[in-house]
Design a protein around this motif. Sequence first.
Motif, PDB file in Angstrom:
ATOM      1  N   VAL A  82       0.723  -1.212  -0.110  1.00  0.00           N
ATOM      2  CA  VAL A  82       0.144  -0.095  -0.025  1.00  0.00           C
ATOM      3  C   VAL A  82       0.757   1.215   0.061  1.00  0.00           C
ATOM      4  O   VAL A  82       0.387   2.400  -0.371  1.00  0.00           O
ATOM      5  N   PHE A  83       2.167   1.052   0.484  1.00  0.00           N
ATOM      6  CA  PHE A  83       3.030   2.389   0.401  1.00  0.00           C
ATOM      7  C   PHE A  83       3.991   2.364  -0.703  1.00  0.00           C
ATOM      8  O   PHE A  83       4.956   3.347  -0.846  1.00  0.00           O
ATOM      9  N   GLY A  84       4.006   1.598  -1.644  1.00  0.00           N
ATOM     10  CA  GLY A  84       5.008   1.365  -2.707  1.00  0.00           C
ATOM     11  C   GLY A  84       6.303   1.126  -2.277  1.00  0.00           C
ATOM     12  O   GLY A  84       6.352   0.655  -1.293  1.00  0.00           O
ATOM     13  N   PRO A  85       7.280   1.332  -2.987  1.00  0.00           N
ATOM     14  CA  PRO A  85       8.714   1.159  -2.517  1.00  0.00           C
ATOM     15  C   PRO A  85       8.871   2.013  -1.421  1.00  0.00           C
ATOM     16  O   PRO A  85       8.854   3.059  -1.480  1.00  0.00           O
TER      17      PRO A  85
ATOM     18  N   PHE B 194      18.684  16.576  -7.040  1.00  0.00           N
ATOM     19  CA  PHE B 194      17.790  15.431  -6.254  1.00  0.00           C
ATOM     20  C   PHE B 194      16.763  16.411  -5.472  1.00  0.00           C
ATOM     21  O   PHE B 194      17.326  17.073  -4.508  1.00  0.00           O
ATOM     22  N   VAL B 195      15.586  16.497  -6.105  1.00  0.00           N
ATOM     23  CA  VAL B 195      14.790  17.490  -5.568  1.00  0.00           C
ATOM     24  C   VAL B 195      13.313  16.710  -5.043  1.00  0.00           C
ATOM     25  O   VAL B 195      12.880  15.606  -5.628  1.00  0.00           O
ATOM     26  N   ASN B 196      12.463  17.623  -4.181  1.00  0.00           N
ATOM     27  CA  ASN B 196      11.152  16.821  -4.001  1.00  0.00           C
ATOM     28  C   ASN B 196      10.132  17.333  -5.053  1.00  0.00           C
ATOM     29  O   ASN B 196      10.633  17.700  -6.058  1.00  0.00           O
TER      30      ASN B 196
ATOM     31  N   ASP C 197       8.184  11.057   0.820  1.00  0.00           N
ATOM     32  CA  ASP C 197       7.537  10.445   1.571  1.00  0.00           C
ATOM     33  C   ASP C 197       7.229  10.888   2.965  1.00  0.00           C
ATOM     34  O   ASP C 197       7.931  11.436   3.811  1.00  0.00           O
ATOM     35  N   LEU C 198       6.109  10.655   3.416  1.00  0.00           N
ATOM     36  CA  LEU C 198       5.347  11.174   4.634  1.00  0.00           C
ATOM     37  C   LEU C 198       6.208  10.496   5.869  1.00  0.00           C
ATOM     38  O   LEU C 198       6.318  11.374   6.836  1.00  0.00           O
ATOM     39  N   ALA C 199       6.571   9.460   5.614  1.00  0.00           N
ATOM     40  CA  ALA C 199       7.204   8.842   6.988  1.00  0.00           C
ATOM     41  C   ALA C 199       8.658   9.000   6.863  1.00  0.00           C
ATOM     42  O   ALA C 199       9.638   8.723   7.891  1.00  0.00           O
TER      43      ALA C 199
ATOM     44  N   GLY D  82       7.350  14.095   5.740  1.00  0.00           N
ATOM     45  CA  GLY D  82       6.600  14.652   6.675  1.00  0.00           C
ATOM     46  C   GLY D  82       7.293  15.709   7.642  1.00  0.00           C
ATOM     47  O   GLY D  82       6.659  16.506   8.263  1.00  0.00           O
ATOM     48  N   ILE D  83       8.583  15.434   8.021  1.00  0.00           N
ATOM     49  CA  ILE D  83       9.285  16.667   8.453  1.00  0.00           C
ATOM     50  C   ILE D  83       9.331  18.027   7.598  1.00  0.00           C
ATOM     51  O   ILE D  83       8.865  18.971   8.386  1.00  0.00           O
TER      52      ILE D  83
END
Length: 504
Positions: free
Chosen positions: A50-53, A347-349, A408-410, A414-415
């Motif tokens: 459910v969270f992909g890689p 490497f960017v969001n 990634d939120l985790a 998330g930060i």
Amino acid sequence: MAITNGALLNSVPATEAVALSTNYIDFTATAGQGWAQQYLPDLMEKEAEVFGPRTISGFLSQVGAEESMTADQVVWSEQGRLHLSYTGNVNSADGGANPGTGVAISQVTITNDIDASAGFTAAQHGVRVNDTIIVSNSDGVFKCLVTVVNGAVLDVAPYGQSNLAANTTADATTILVYGSEYGKGMQYITAAGTTNNTDTRGANEPAFQSFTNKPIIMKDYYEVSGSDTARIGWVEVASEMGESGYLWYLKAEADTRARFTDYIEMAMLEGELALAASEVQGSTIVAGSTTNATLDAGTEGLFAAISSRGNLTSGVTGVNAATDLAEFDAILAEFDRQGAIEENMMFVNRATSLAMDDMLASMNSYGAGGTSYGVFDNSEDMALNLGFSGFRRGSYDFYKSDFRYLNDLATRGGINAASAANAIRGVIIPAGTSTVYDQMLGKNLKRPFLHVRYRASQTDDRKMKTWTTGSVGAATSALDAMQIHMLTERCLVTQGANNFMLMQ
């Protein structure tokens, strides 16, 4: 005597291993539920991803390298700038009268080097008498001859005018040495109006800066009891590397290993060295230990290294294409100032990646009015490609990639969401090598700008060490379980941080 069949039996065992309707056990039938619940694990056809890689490992493997080390710290030296360039101000006071003209001589005070380097002492600058310098500030650009050097204060005589106007704004004046001028048969001047056969001013030695980092030890382990290793639960699972398996406890061990590998990567990105005032010292890591009390704690990660020694930008935020392009050009101008290499990886969001796509698409004259075909290798018969993986601006090549760690939120995603003002949106890393002097080996080496050092010796390799203890799978103790231990000791070396850019 009457014989009554058991109520929960729905099959009759066959004498041979033959698939018959009479010896088939229907686990879904009411009669077989008790047997199935006791002996048959819950069978899921496939684990839902459910969270992909979920792993973020691989970033450093793409942009860096790994080398072994034997000491408690890594020490490396980086060359300083070749040319003498400083900041300072023009004093309102003068240095007396010029003997030839009687006009007051201007004074320039050096306060810092051009990079505002830590530990720079103004009195130790390399400007000498009879050097020719450029003095630049808001009043203009002036070519001058240095007549007296008194610590950080220079007496200068402008070539194009009588004297310089006072400009006392701190560090608003730039001083650049561009040559020297001597008269025929003229000796080196050591003080005002005096000469000597020996130049007592001293020669300019090449400047360098020395940096250090220390490895940290990371540990984790996975444990499964002896009973659980015998209870095989069949569920089809897939690991992050594409392998599939069925034993549930092996799946749990794989997750523990994958999480530990991610910790290794995250520590190299997020690590910080403990400050002198920090309560995180060696005695904190090992409570009550006097042996570790004097040891430093922490390690310098990529983000900390760029923040302290590299470049920071708050630009390219997606305000509009024109603004983003201007801000990106400001990044290029800073790279020019730092002498950065031509090839860089970004490497960017997600938000920054889309902002760059929009910025680059705006360069297409058809982009604003609608969809363009051909220019971006798009056609009417293919899915429209609105993304860019690489581009060239000025003399620099950039290869752009989404950094899942920042989305990634985790993880960092998330930060960043919790503290948008301090979010890290991306990082620009030079794709090449630097020449450095390795004080351990005593010679110059070419190394990637970014590489990992791990602790290793002839008897113990601590790059990624694993071992098994317990009474299951090993015979090391009476523990009725199997423990799989993982350990690494490593640090990140960020060389030439002035070539890096952190996007905040």
